[in-house]
Design an enzyme around this catalytic site. Structure first.
Site, PDB file in Angstrom:
ATOM      1  N   TYR A 257      73.151 -70.394 -22.735  1.00  0.00           N
ATOM      2  CA  TYR A 257      74.145 -70.870 -23.712  1.00  0.00           C
ATOM      3  C   TYR A 257      73.540 -70.815 -25.105  1.00  0.00           C
ATOM      4  O   TYR A 257      72.321 -70.819 -25.288  1.00  0.00           O
ATOM      5  CB  TYR A 257      74.612 -72.292 -23.380  1.00  0.00           C
ATOM      6  N   CYS A 258      74.410 -70.752 -26.107  1.00  0.00           N
ATOM      7  CA  CYS A 258      73.997 -70.774 -27.505  1.00  0.00           C
ATOM      8  C   CYS A 258      75.129 -71.404 -28.315  1.00  0.00           C
ATOM      9  O   CYS A 258      76.015 -72.036 -27.747  1.00  0.00           O
ATOM     10  CB  CYS A 258      73.634 -69.377 -28.006  1.00  0.00           C
ATOM     11  N   THR A 259      75.133 -71.244 -29.614  1.00  0.00           N
ATOM     12  CA  THR A 259      76.101 -71.947 -30.461  1.00  0.00           C
ATOM     13  C   THR A 259      77.527 -71.454 -30.238  1.00  0.00           C
ATOM     14  O   THR A 259      78.427 -72.227 -29.915  1.00  0.00           O
ATOM     15  CB  THR A 259      75.725 -71.795 -31.940  1.00  0.00           C
ATOM     16  N   GLY A 261      78.117 -68.049 -28.744  1.00  0.00           N
ATOM     17  CA  GLY A 261      78.190 -67.063 -27.677  1.00  0.00           C
ATOM     18  C   GLY A 261      77.518 -65.735 -27.927  1.00  0.00           C
ATOM     19  O   GLY A 261      77.095 -65.070 -26.981  1.00  0.00           O
ATOM     20  N   VAL A 286      78.435 -73.578 -27.238  1.00  0.00           N
ATOM     21  CA  VAL A 286      78.567 -75.028 -27.347  1.00  0.00           C
ATOM     22  C   VAL A 286      79.838 -75.399 -28.109  1.00  0.00           C
ATOM     23  O   VAL A 286      80.448 -76.439 -27.853  1.00  0.00           O
ATOM     24  CB  VAL A 286      77.325 -75.630 -28.034  1.00  0.00           C
TER      25      VAL A 286
END
Length: 411
Positions: A257-259, A261, A286
Site C-alpha cells: 500500500y501507499c498514499t 496507489g 490510503v
C-alpha cells in the site's frame, strides 16, 4: 450554432448558452467537443464506453461516459471552495512537451492548482480544483483526444482545501523508481484489492505487508504489522523490497500500500516482472481506504491507524484519531508535520503548537529564528544555499538535540 477557435479560458468566462455547442481546437493535438454543463442531464442514457479492463493501463475510447455522474458522489468543498483529488494513468503519451503546455495553460484557466507529472508512460496528478469547475475538468479530459477514456474516477481526498499555491506541470518520470519502467513493465500489473476487502487480505497467513511510502509517512500513520524499509527514497525502497522478496517463494502473498496507489502499481509491476505471482495492492491507496473508513466507521473498525501524510500544504489527513508520533522538539504526543519557517532550511519535522510558538515556527536554530522574522523581500535578497542534505532534511532524529536542530554550518 458552432464557433471555431474559442479558447478554454474564454469559455470559462463566457455566458453558458442553453443548447449551444462550442467547437474547440487549440492545437492539432486536441480536437475537443465541448457541451455546456447545463445541457448534460443526470438522466441521460448511458453511452457505449469501453476501456482496458485495468483502471490504470488505459486504452483509447471514442465515446465519453456519462460525465455528470462519473465522479459522483462529489465531496463537500473546503471553506475556500476547493476540493482536492488525485489520479494517474499509464498509457503511451506522445508529444509530451505540447501536452505539458496545454495542461498548464488550459487547467490554469479553470483555476486549478496542483502538481502534475507527464511522461511517455502517462500522467500522475494531484490537484485542488474549484468546486464549480469539477465537471469542467472531467469534460476537458473526456473530450480530449489524448486523455479520453484514460482517467478513471477521481480519487477524492479526505480533507479539502486549496492544498497547492499554483499549478506546476512538469515533464518527468511519474515515479522516481531508479530503474527503467516502461509500459511493457507496467503491463505486469499487481492484483488490485478494493478497500472494503483489504482487511481480509491483511489476515492472510504469512502475508508480507509492505508500506511503500517514506519512513516519515509511516511515522504518523500505518497499517499494523506493515514493514516500511528504512531508506530515504522510493528508488532505494524498491531495491530493498526486491531483495526482501527474492528469498520468498514465488507464490508467497505480498500486500502493498501507499498514499494514492501509483507507487504500488509501479513496485507491484516490477515484482511481478521478477517472477512473483501473488502480489496484491490496495486500490486507491490510503486515501481510498480512508474514504471507506469514513463510510463504515459505525460498523467496521479501521485497520489503518493515525494520519495519512500528504505532499501538499495540508501535510496530512486524519484517518483515525490515534496519534502515533511525538514532537521532535519536546517529545509530547503530536503528528503535525511542518517545514521550518526559514525557507532555506525547510527541515521537515513534527512540531506541537507549544514549540511552534516558542521557536517561531522554526527548527529552533538561532539563524532560522532570526531569518524567519524577516520580510519576504529581505529573505529573497539574503537567500542562503540549502542547509541540509536530503537525508538530513527528512530525518529529524539525525539533527535534533535538546529540542533544537544542530547544523555543522552553524559552527
Amino acid at each position: 450554432m458552432f464557433r471555431r477557435g474559442v479558447s478554454v479560458a474564454r469559455r470559462v468566462v463566457a455566458p453558458r448558452l442553453r443548447g449551444t455547442h462550442v467547437w474547440i481546437q487549440p492545437q492539432p493535438l486536441y480536437t475537443q467537443w465541448i457541451k455546456p454543463r447545463s445541457a448534460i442531464r443526470l438522466t441521460e442514457p448511458a453511452r457505449r464506453y469501453t476501456t482496458h479492463s485495468s483502471l490504470y493501463l488505459r486504452t483509447h475510447t471514442d465515446l465519453p461516459p456519462q460525465l455528470s455522474t462519473m465522479d459522483a458522489p462529489y465531496p463537500v468543498p473546503g471553506s475556500d471552495g476547493f476540493v482536492t483529488l488525485s489520479f494517474y494513468s499509464f498509457f503511451s503519451l506522445q508529444s509530451i512537451q505540447t501536452t505539458r503546455s496545454h495542461l498548464q495553460a488550459q487547467w490554469e484557466a479553470l483555476g486549478i492548482v496542483g502538481r502534475v507529472y507527464v511522461s511517455n508512460e502517462g500522467i500522475n496528478a494531484q490537484l485542488s480544483v474549484p468546486f464549480a469547475k469539477i465537471i469542467d475538468l472531467r469534460e476537458w479530459l473526456e473530450h480530449s483526444t489524448v486523455f479520453r477514456g484514460r482517467i478513471s474516477r477521481f480519487n477524492w481526498a479526505l480533507e479539502h482545501s486549496q492544498a497547492f499555491k499554483a499549478l506546476h506541470v512538469r515533464v518527468r518520470p511519474l515515479v522516481a523508481a531508479g530503474v527503467e519502467v516502461g509500459l511493457d513493465v507496467l503491463a505486469n500489473e499487481p492484483e488490485y484489492v478494493e478497500p472494503k476487502d483489504w482487511g481480509k487480505e491483511l489476515d492472510t497467513p504469512d502475508a508480507l505487508v509492505l508500506d511503500m511510502r517514506n519512513t516519515y509517512e509511516y511515522r504518523v500513520g500505518r497499517f499494523d504489522n506493515a514493514v516500511c524499509p528504512d531508506v530515504d527514497t522510493f528508488r532505494e525502497e524498491l531495491d530493498q523490497v526486491r531483495t526482501m522478496c527474492s528469498t520468498r517463494p514465488r507464490d508467497a502473498p505480498i500486500l502493498m500500500y501507499c498514499t494514492g496507489g501509483i507507487r504500488c502499481s509501479v513496485a507491484g509491476a516490477v515484482l511481478r516482472g521478477d517472477g512473483l505471482t501473488n502480489v496484491k495492492t490496495l486500490r486507491g491507496g490510503v486515501i481510498a481506504y480512508g474514504q471507506h473508513v469514513r463510510k463504515t466507521q459505525e460498523t467496521q473498525e479501521s485497520r489503518f491507524r493515525g494520519k495519512n501524510f500528504t505532499f501538499d500544504k495540508r501535510r496530512g489527513e486524519v484517518v483515525t484519531s490515534e496519534i502515533l508520533a511525538k514532537c521532535d522538539q519536546c517529545g509530547s504526543e503530536c503528528d503535525t508535520f511542518v517545514n521550518c519557517a526559514h525557507t532555506s532550511c525547510n527541515l521537515l519535522f513534527i512540531q506541537c503548537p507549544g514549540c511552534a510558538e516558542k521557536h517561531k515556527k522554526t527548527c529552533g536554530r538561532e539563524l532560522c529564528v532570526e531569518r524567519a522574522q524577516l520580510s519576504h523581500e529581505e529573505r529573497v535578497k539574503q537567500k542562503l544555499p540549502p542547509q541540509w542534505s536530503h537525508r538530513e532534511r527528512v530525518r529529524p532524529e539525525l539533527v535534533f538535540r535538546d529540542g533544537v536542530a544542530h547544523n555543522p554550518l552553524d559552527n
